[in-house]
Motif scaffolding. Structure first.
Motif, short mmCIF file in Angstrom:
data_model
loop_
_atom_site.label_atom_id
_atom_site.label_comp_id
_atom_site.label_asym_id
_atom_site.label_seq_id
_atom_site.Cartn_x
_atom_site.Cartn_y
_atom_site.Cartn_z
N HIS A 73 79.66 24.72 87.97
CA HIS A 73 80.30 23.73 86.89
C HIS A 73 81.40 24.46 86.73
CE1 HIS A 73 81.05 21.26 83.47
NE2 HIS A 73 81.21 22.53 82.69
N PHE A 74 81.26 25.91 86.36
CA PHE A 74 82.67 26.70 86.23
C PHE A 74 83.53 26.88 87.10
CE2 PHE A 74 79.91 28.40 82.66
CZ PHE A 74 80.56 27.82 81.58
N SER A 75 83.17 26.83 88.79
CA SER A 75 83.75 27.17 89.63
C SER A 75 84.72 25.79 89.71
CB SER A 75 82.77 26.99 90.95
OG SER A 75 82.65 25.73 91.39
N GLY A 76 84.39 24.57 89.08
CA GLY A 76 85.17 23.41 89.59
C GLY A 76 85.25 22.68 90.58
N ASP A 77 84.30 23.32 91.52
CA ASP A 77 84.15 22.23 92.83
C ASP A 77 82.63 21.28 92.60
OD1 ASP A 77 82.91 21.68 95.25
OD2 ASP A 77 83.64 23.59 96.03
N ARG A 78 83.37 20.17 92.57
CA ARG A 78 82.43 19.04 92.07
C ARG A 78 81.49 18.84 93.34
NH1 ARG A 78 85.34 13.75 90.82
NH2 ARG A 78 82.74 13.40 90.46
N GLU A 79 81.66 19.09 94.44
CA GLU A 79 80.57 18.78 95.43
C GLU A 79 79.56 19.99 95.33
OE1 GLU A 79 79.88 17.91 100.15
OE2 GLU A 79 81.81 18.81 99.60
N GLN A 80 79.91 21.14 94.86
CA GLN A 80 79.03 22.18 94.82
C GLN A 80 78.07 21.85 93.57
OE1 GLN A 80 80.79 26.11 93.93
NE2 GLN A 80 79.44 26.82 95.55
N LEU A 81 78.71 21.50 92.58
CA LEU A 81 78.22 20.89 91.24
C LEU A 81 77.18 19.75 91.63
CD1 LEU A 81 77.79 21.16 88.09
CD2 LEU A 81 79.85 19.78 88.16
N THR A 82 77.29 18.84 92.34
CA THR A 82 76.65 18.02 92.45
C THR A 82 75.35 18.34 93.34
OG1 THR A 82 78.54 16.36 92.46
CG2 THR A 82 76.46 15.38 93.47
N ALA A 83 75.60 19.21 94.11
CA ALA A 83 74.43 19.93 95.15
C ALA A 83 73.60 20.60 94.14
CB ALA A 83 74.79 20.50 96.13
N ALA A 84 74.14 21.31 93.40
CA ALA A 84 73.37 22.19 92.40
C ALA A 84 72.47 21.19 91.27
CB ALA A 84 74.16 23.28 91.45
N ARG A 85 72.88 20.10 91.17
CA ARG A 85 72.45 19.15 90.05
C ARG A 85 71.10 18.91 91.13
NH1 ARG A 85 75.32 13.95 87.41
NH2 ARG A 85 73.47 13.72 85.91
N LEU A 86 71.47 18.35 92.21
CA LEU A 86 70.17 17.97 93.01
C LEU A 86 69.10 18.89 93.17
CD1 LEU A 86 68.74 15.73 94.62
CD2 LEU A 86 70.15 16.56 96.68
N ARG A 87 69.72 20.08 93.41
CA ARG A 87 68.40 21.25 93.41
C ARG A 87 67.77 21.34 92.04
NH1 ARG A 87 72.53 23.74 96.30
NH2 ARG A 87 73.33 25.00 94.69
N ARG A 88 68.37 21.27 91.05
CA ARG A 88 67.74 21.39 89.81
C ARG A 88 66.74 20.22 89.60
NH1 ARG A 88 71.47 20.99 84.51
NH2 ARG A 88 71.66 18.79 85.35
N ALA A 89 67.45 19.06 90.00
CA ALA A 89 66.42 17.89 89.91
C ALA A 89 65.08 17.87 90.66
CB ALA A 89 67.00 16.70 90.27
N ARG A 90 65.07 18.60 92.02
CA ARG A 90 64.04 18.85 92.65
C ARG A 90 63.15 19.83 92.00
NH1 ARG A 90 62.17 16.03 97.39
NH2 ARG A 90 61.57 18.03 97.96
N VAL A 91 63.44 20.60 91.05
CA VAL A 91 62.97 21.44 90.40
C VAL A 91 62.11 20.75 89.41
CG1 VAL A 91 62.41 23.67 88.99
CG2 VAL A 91 63.82 23.60 91.08
N PHE A 92 62.67 19.71 88.62
CA PHE A 92 62.24 19.03 87.44
C PHE A 92 61.11 18.27 88.47
CE2 PHE A 92 66.52 18.77 85.42
CZ PHE A 92 66.37 19.86 84.75
N GLN A 93 61.28 17.54 89.43
CA GLN A 93 60.28 16.92 90.20
C GLN A 93 59.08 17.51 90.21
OE1 GLN A 93 61.05 15.72 94.16
NE2 GLN A 93 59.30 14.72 94.36
N TYR A 94 59.12 18.85 90.90
CA TYR A 94 58.10 19.48 91.04
C TYR A 94 57.11 20.17 89.81
CZ TYR A 94 58.49 19.77 96.09
OH TYR A 94 58.53 19.23 97.44
N GLN A 95 58.14 20.19 88.67
CA GLN A 95 57.51 20.47 87.60
C GLN A 95 56.81 19.21 86.83
OE1 GLN A 95 60.89 22.33 85.35
NE2 GLN A 95 59.79 24.23 85.52
N GLY A 96 56.89 18.12 87.41
CA GLY A 96 56.18 16.91 86.82
C GLY A 96 56.94 16.23 85.89
N GLU A 97 58.37 16.60 85.72
CA GLU A 97 59.51 15.82 84.87
C GLU A 97 59.77 14.74 85.86
OE1 GLU A 97 61.97 18.18 82.15
OE2 GLU A 97 60.86 19.66 82.96
N LEU A 98 58.97 13.85 86.24
CA LEU A 98 59.53 12.93 87.25
C LEU A 98 60.63 11.88 86.82
CD1 LEU A 98 56.12 12.07 88.63
CD2 LEU A 98 57.77 13.79 89.46
#
Length: 161
Positions: A73-98
């Protein structure tokens, strides 16, 4: 192995037929985690989040994913931010926060579609398919997987997000 981002696919040995979750070479994953050490770059933290998720260490994975998301987010790179958001979402999924995971994956896919980031769009569609599968929404899951395949192969019959 260098500290540059590694393709994790060689660590994945198969998929569980009941859950569709990755089966991994645990020794290879642990070894790569050790190589990354205390690296604090966005790339290193993102990779750690993926590796920790693959090992089932979801709490640690979420900490790394959140940190990578903040750095992106602080880097300002939108593609990197979007990829980081997807990685975080995968963790949410595996934690059961579907539902939370699916909402994030849907937003990531929409952003990637708009920005024409096909690889990220395909990954988000695939991830959404996995979350939908976990939710028991099999028809929608199949559609998301089909869309991911179309995106990845460049099929002109792409399904809009």
């Amino acid at each position: 192995m260098s500290l540059a981002r590694v393709n994790l696919k060689w660590m994945i040995t198969g998929y569980d037929s009941e859950t569709l979750r990755e089966q991994v070479d645990r020794a290879a994953v642990e070894s790569r985690l050790a190589e990354l050490g205390s690296g604090r770059s966005t790339a290193a933290l993102g990779e750690k989040a993926e590796l920790l998720r693959l090992l089932g260490r979801y709490g640690e994975a979420l900490v790394a994913a959140e940190h990578a998301f903040r750095l992106a987010h602080f880097s300002g790179d939108r593609e990197q931010l979007t990829a980081a958001r997807l990685r975080r979402a995968r963790v949410f999924q595996y934690q059961g926060e579907l539902d939370r995971a699916l909402a994030e994956m849907t937003a990531v896919r929409a952003t990637a579609t708009l920005e024409e980031w096909a690889s990220l769009e395909g990954s988000a569609a695939y991830s959404a398919g996995c979350a939908l599968f976990d939710l028991g929404r099999y028809t929608e899951s199949r559609e998301a997987f089909a869309a991911a395949l179309d995106i990845r192969t460049g099929s002109p019959a792409r399904v809009p997000a």
